[in-house]
Motif scaffolding. Structure first.
Motif, PDB file in Angstrom:
ATOM      1  N   ALA A   1       8.956  14.272 -12.895  1.00  0.00           N
ATOM      2  CA  ALA A   1       7.954  13.479 -13.559  1.00  0.00           C
ATOM      3  C   ALA A   1       6.615  14.379 -13.935  1.00  0.00           C
ATOM      4  N   VAL A   2       6.125  15.118 -12.899  1.00  0.00           N
ATOM      5  CA  VAL A   2       4.842  15.922 -13.323  1.00  0.00           C
ATOM      6  C   VAL A   2       5.268  16.738 -14.543  1.00  0.00           C
ATOM      7  N   ALA A   3       6.376  17.672 -14.345  1.00  0.00           N
ATOM      8  CA  ALA A   3       6.697  18.359 -15.702  1.00  0.00           C
ATOM      9  C   ALA A   3       6.812  17.908 -17.042  1.00  0.00           C
ATOM     10  N   LEU A   4       7.302  16.344 -17.101  1.00  0.00           N
ATOM     11  CA  LEU A   4       7.246  15.553 -18.125  1.00  0.00           C
ATOM     12  C   LEU A   4       5.952  14.994 -18.439  1.00  0.00           C
ATOM     13  N   GLU A   5       4.924  14.963 -17.526  1.00  0.00           N
ATOM     14  CA  GLU A   5       3.576  14.573 -17.609  1.00  0.00           C
ATOM     15  C   GLU A   5       2.892  15.470 -18.808  1.00  0.00           C
ATOM     16  N   PHE A   6       3.418  16.499 -18.729  1.00  0.00           N
ATOM     17  CA  PHE A   6       2.788  17.436 -19.757  1.00  0.00           C
ATOM     18  C   PHE A   6       3.226  17.359 -21.120  1.00  0.00           C
ATOM     19  N   TYR A   7       4.326  16.940 -21.251  1.00  0.00           N
ATOM     20  CA  TYR A   7       5.026  16.934 -22.787  1.00  0.00           C
ATOM     21  C   TYR A   7       4.544  15.283 -23.111  1.00  0.00           C
ATOM     22  N   GLU A   8       4.919  14.277 -22.345  1.00  0.00           N
ATOM     23  CA  GLU A   8       4.571  12.910 -22.843  1.00  0.00           C
ATOM     24  C   GLU A   8       3.775  12.109 -21.684  1.00  0.00           C
ATOM     25  N   PRO A   9       2.516  12.558 -21.770  1.00  0.00           N
ATOM     26  CA  PRO A   9       1.512  11.951 -20.441  1.00  0.00           C
ATOM     27  C   PRO A   9       1.448  10.373 -20.774  1.00  0.00           C
ATOM     28  N   GLN A  10       1.320   9.941 -22.077  1.00  0.00           N
ATOM     29  CA  GLN A  10       1.277   8.642 -22.276  1.00  0.00           C
ATOM     30  C   GLN A  10       2.313   7.725 -21.605  1.00  0.00           C
ATOM     31  N   ILE A  11       3.614   8.183 -22.127  1.00  0.00           N
ATOM     32  CA  ILE A  11       4.754   7.414 -21.779  1.00  0.00           C
ATOM     33  C   ILE A  11       5.019   7.518 -20.328  1.00  0.00           C
ATOM     34  N   ILE A  12       4.895   8.793 -19.657  1.00  0.00           N
ATOM     35  CA  ILE A  12       4.998   8.654 -18.254  1.00  0.00           C
ATOM     36  C   ILE A  12       4.088   7.807 -17.370  1.00  0.00           C
ATOM     37  N   LEU A  13       2.701   7.770 -18.009  1.00  0.00           N
ATOM     38  CA  LEU A  13       1.772   7.171 -17.131  1.00  0.00           C
ATOM     39  C   LEU A  13       1.838   5.563 -17.347  1.00  0.00           C
ATOM     40  N   ALA A  14       2.394   5.052 -18.721  1.00  0.00           N
ATOM     41  CA  ALA A  14       2.707   3.882 -18.783  1.00  0.00           C
ATOM     42  C   ALA A  14       3.945   3.381 -18.221  1.00  0.00           C
ATOM     43  N   MET A  15       4.859   4.381 -17.950  1.00  0.00           N
ATOM     44  CA  MET A  15       6.344   3.818 -17.135  1.00  0.00           C
ATOM     45  C   MET A  15       5.636   3.708 -15.808  1.00  0.00           C
ATOM     46  N   GLY A  16       4.945   4.688 -15.169  1.00  0.00           N
ATOM     47  CA  GLY A  16       4.418   4.434 -13.758  1.00  0.00           C
ATOM     48  C   GLY A  16       3.934   3.316 -13.435  1.00  0.00           C
ATOM     49  N   LEU A  17       2.966   2.848 -14.516  1.00  0.00           N
ATOM     50  CA  LEU A  17       2.165   1.600 -14.258  1.00  0.00           C
ATOM     51  C   LEU A  17       3.178   0.386 -14.415  1.00  0.00           C
ATOM     52  N   GLY A  18       4.080   0.360 -15.177  1.00  0.00           N
ATOM     53  CA  GLY A  18       4.966  -0.541 -15.438  1.00  0.00           C
ATOM     54  C   GLY A  18       5.943  -0.833 -13.998  1.00  0.00           C
ATOM     55  N   VAL A  19       6.330   0.376 -13.320  1.00  0.00           N
ATOM     56  CA  VAL A  19       7.205   0.321 -12.302  1.00  0.00           C
ATOM     57  C   VAL A  19       6.111  -0.495 -11.135  1.00  0.00           C
ATOM     58  N   TYR A  20       4.803   0.014 -11.129  1.00  0.00           N
ATOM     59  CA  TYR A  20       4.047  -0.582 -10.149  1.00  0.00           C
ATOM     60  C   TYR A  20       3.787  -2.305 -10.235  1.00  0.00           C
ATOM     61  N   LEU A  21       3.965  -2.506 -11.513  1.00  0.00           N
ATOM     62  CA  LEU A  21       4.137  -4.094 -11.864  1.00  0.00           C
ATOM     63  C   LEU A  21       5.247  -4.645 -11.482  1.00  0.00           C
ATOM     64  N   LEU A  22       6.456  -3.936 -11.723  1.00  0.00           N
ATOM     65  CA  LEU A  22       7.725  -4.492 -11.285  1.00  0.00           C
ATOM     66  C   LEU A  22       7.892  -4.533  -9.857  1.00  0.00           C
ATOM     67  N   HIS A  23       7.029  -3.829  -8.858  1.00  0.00           N
ATOM     68  CA  HIS A  23       7.279  -3.908  -7.652  1.00  0.00           C
ATOM     69  C   HIS A  23       6.554  -5.298  -6.813  1.00  0.00           C
ATOM     70  N   LEU A  24       5.534  -6.203  -7.671  1.00  0.00           N
ATOM     71  CA  LEU A  24       4.900  -7.280  -7.187  1.00  0.00           C
ATOM     72  C   LEU A  24       6.007  -8.295  -6.569  1.00  0.00           C
ATOM     73  N   PRO A  25       7.017  -8.571  -7.229  1.00  0.00           N
ATOM     74  CA  PRO A  25       8.058  -9.652  -6.821  1.00  0.00           C
ATOM     75  C   PRO A  25       8.843  -9.271  -5.375  1.00  0.00           C
ATOM     76  N   TYR A  26       9.186  -7.983  -5.160  1.00  0.00           N
ATOM     77  CA  TYR A  26       9.805  -7.465  -4.084  1.00  0.00           C
ATOM     78  C   TYR A  26       8.505  -7.420  -2.964  1.00  0.00           C
TER      79      TYR A  26
ATOM     80  N   ALA B   1       0.919  -1.368  -0.090  1.00  0.00           N
ATOM     81  CA  ALA B   1       0.024   0.094  -0.100  1.00  0.00           C
ATOM     82  C   ALA B   1       1.012   1.102   0.054  1.00  0.00           C
ATOM     83  N   LEU B   2       0.776   2.095  -1.115  1.00  0.00           N
ATOM     84  CA  LEU B   2       1.469   3.303  -0.884  1.00  0.00           C
ATOM     85  C   LEU B   2       1.588   3.995   0.316  1.00  0.00           C
TER      86      LEU B   2
END
Length: 317
Positions: free
Chosen positions: A216-241, A195-196
């Protein structure tokens, strides 16, 4: 202090706004505005993270609020993402006839339906765990399976990649269907997720993490799709830990037992300190127990008694 009855409106209003945002994502998808649909689901997840703390802060938790929150989560993160993905990828795909008429329904609807039902099962299990009278101490700070807001956003990752990088293997119907099945399985799984709100960082890392958040918030205005996808990918990668940490705490009870003992000792120390009585004031010749001067007659008598005691001590061999 008694709670004002009208203050209960605010947490429920936040929950209703999250519900409206989740439903609006379906309208955006029907109009072909798919990134706006994903943004609406993201706004619903932010509002969902605020209604609970607001209710606890205002001391306005209620049964109707808990039920409304569960229904809002089901619509915003179960039904809405399923409909968005169906409108984007599976509407107009290969169809099968419906018995008793000329209506047809796409094969992809079965995968969207599976996702929505699994999110409902996940929320039902979460509500049942709230009534557990003896929760496991080592499980504090963990969810069972991925939470509903994360699952709703993860379901839209192929759509995010298609918006940013156009068509590819990630936007094919078999891959999207398999992705929905994967996220649905993670939602109803027994995998622990962190839980965050329970994450704590050392003081030395606060400033670097805040700087990274601003970036990250600043880049969200320029590449919102990439930043959001990267954040969700990091969330998936935390599952083994998260799974390793959960099992590690389970095998080492001294870690969470020491913490519980420290809390008990702190609470007992507070109670002892509150129960300490003020020391009694010393009697002073010529003054009463409360320190006020005695009348002249009583003052002379008290002084004579003190002098007599001192002289008697001196006469002793």
């Amino acid at each position: 202090m008694a709670t004002v009855p009208g203050v209960r409106f605010l947490p429920n209003a936040i929950t209703v706004m999250a519900l409206c945002s989740g439903l609006s994502s379906v309208a955006f998808a029907l109009n072909g505005q798919f990134f706006a649909a994903i943004a609406a689901i993201g706004i619903a997840s932010i509002l969902d993270s605020l209604d609970g703390p607001a209710a606890r802060l205002l001391n306005s938790t209620s049964r109707i609020g808990a039920e409304l929150d569960s229904l809002s989560d089901l619509v915003s993160f179960g039904v809405a993402p399923a409909l968005v993905v169906y409108v984007w990828k599976f509407r107009g795909a290969e169809v099968l006839p419906v018995a008793g008429g000329n209506s047809t329904v796409g094969y992809g609807w079965a995968f969207c339906l599976l996702f929505a039902v699994c999110m409902a099962l996940r929320l039902a299990r979460f509500n049942s765990l709230l009534d557990d009278d003896e929760p496991k101490p080592y499980a504090k700070g963990f969810f069972t399976g991925i939470p509903a807001p994360a699952g709703g956003l993860l379901a839209t990752v192929p759509l995010l990649l298609q918006i940013r990088f156009h068509d590819g293997f990630w936007s094919t119907r078999p891959v999207v269907a398999a992705w929905l099945v994967l996220i649905a399985g993670l939602a109803v799984s027994r995998l622990p997720t962190i839980a965050l709100k329970s994450v704590r960082v050392p003081p030395s890392l606060i400033v670097p993490l805040l700087a990274l958040l601003v970036l990250a918030v600043a880049l969200e205005f320029y590449e919102p799709q990439i930043i959001l996808a990267m954040g969700l990918g990091v969330y998936l990668l935390h599952l083994p830990y998260a799974g390793w940490k959960f099992q590690y705490l389970k095998r080492h009870p001294e870690l969470w037992m020491d913490t519980s003992k420290q809390r008990l000792s702190r609470s007992s120390t507070r109670s002892v300190r509150l129960a300490v009585r003020m020391p009694r004031r010393r009697r002073v010749a010529g003054r009463g127990p409360d320190g006020t001067p005695l009348p002249a007659a009583r003052r002379r008598g008290a002084l004579n008694q003190v002098r007599g005691r001192v002289q008697g001590r001196r006469r002793r061999p």
